[in-house]
Design an enzyme around this catalytic site. Structure first.
Site, short mmCIF file in Angstrom:
data_model
loop_
_atom_site.label_atom_id
_atom_site.label_comp_id
_atom_site.label_asym_id
_atom_site.label_seq_id
_atom_site.Cartn_x
_atom_site.Cartn_y
_atom_site.Cartn_z
N ASP A 76 7.67 4.51 38.79
CA ASP A 76 8.51 5.70 38.87
C ASP A 76 9.70 5.52 39.81
O ASP A 76 9.73 4.62 40.65
CB ASP A 76 7.70 6.89 39.36
CG ASP A 76 6.74 7.44 38.31
OD1 ASP A 76 6.58 6.80 37.26
OD2 ASP A 76 6.15 8.49 38.56
N HIS A 221 5.65 2.55 42.04
CA HIS A 221 7.06 2.91 42.11
C HIS A 221 7.94 1.66 42.14
O HIS A 221 7.51 0.60 42.63
CB HIS A 221 7.33 3.79 43.33
CG HIS A 221 6.67 5.14 43.24
ND1 HIS A 221 5.31 5.31 43.43
CD2 HIS A 221 7.18 6.36 42.95
CE1 HIS A 221 5.01 6.59 43.26
NE2 HIS A 221 6.12 7.25 42.96
#
Length: 264
Positions: A76, A221
């Protein structure tokens, strides 16, 4: 008499050539409705769902219900030019395809990285424009966050994503409905490594070992992190891959995991 003959011949020629009639246009202008329909149904990156499918309702896909040892790595908050390329390098070295949920304003600033993600065979998902908590916004703003991100991704790579992940995982009935209305499948996760929170590589590994099951979606991430630092992710990622491979897992994208779920 000679004059009448000439007039008669002229009348015949007019009929043969069609002169005097209203000619059909060579090319007709595209109806406005056709243009709107085209704009409303953009092409999608490797299809996970049919954008016109009425089944796009209020459901979130968290994991696949399967006994097959397949999992999806997701990243992400990117792209950036510091950690995203390092994640991509690791994935490329290990021959793994993953799913990247990108933020619109980051995509706008990093066209080359968006292109690289697609060119290397990964899936791009929508992660809103500026990582707002969508559960606190009215419907029109939620849809604007999604469609604006779609637009910039389509500008960069010619297609827009069919997957959407809400920032912070903050979703409610309205967000689920808005995701469906904009033609997206809402995606969650089943393993949260908490890499964004500064967990070290050992702690991240412990989470993966404890929580990963067949059909899992693992959240990590590719930008951001505590204090802007994701060195923990870069350190842990090769270990995660090695451990899961040794444990018999195969790595797939979220669309592949969804398809697997549908065929069980």
């Amino acid at each position: 008499m000679k004059y009448l003959c000439s007039l008669f011949i002229l009348l015949i020629l007019i009929q043969l050539t069609g002169c005097g009639k209203s000619a059909k246009p060579v090319a007709e202008e595209m109806p406005a409705s056709a243009a709107i329909k085209h704009d409303a149904q953009p092409d999608v990156l490797p299809v996970a769902v049919n954008k016109s499918d009425a089944q796009l309702d209020a459901k979130v896909f968290y994991h696949a219900k399967t006994s097959e040892r397949k999992i999806a790595l997701t990243f992400d908050d990117g792209p950036d030019n510091k950690y995203t390329p390092k994640v991509l390098d690791i994935l490329k070295k290990n021959g793994i395809k993953a799913t990247f949920f990108v933020i619109g304003e980051h995509a706008e600033q990093n066209h080359k990285m968006i292109k690289r993600i697609v060119e290397e065979g990964h899936i791009i998902g929508n992660h809103s424009w500026d990582h707002a908590n969508l559960s606190n916004l009215p419907s029109d703003q939620v849809q604007a966050e999604i469609t604006k991100t779609d637009d910039i991704i389509r500008t960069i790579v010619g297609q827009s994503p069919s997957l959407f992940r809400a920032p912070y995982g903050a979703e409610n009935e309205q967000v689920r409905s808005d995701a469906a209305k904009t033609g997206h499948q809402l995606i969650g996760w089943s393993v949260d490594t908490l890499d964004w929170n500064g967990k070290n590589a050992s702690q991240i590994m412990n989470t993966v070992k404890k929580e990963t099951k067949p059909g899992a979606i693992i959240l990590q991430h590719s930008a951001g992190g505590k204090g802007g630092n994701l060195s923990n992710t870069i350190e842990a990622l090769p270990q995660i891959i090695a451990y899961l491979k040794h444990d018999g897992y195969a790595f797939v994208t979220v669309p592949e995991l969804m398809h697997l779920n549908q065929t069980q």
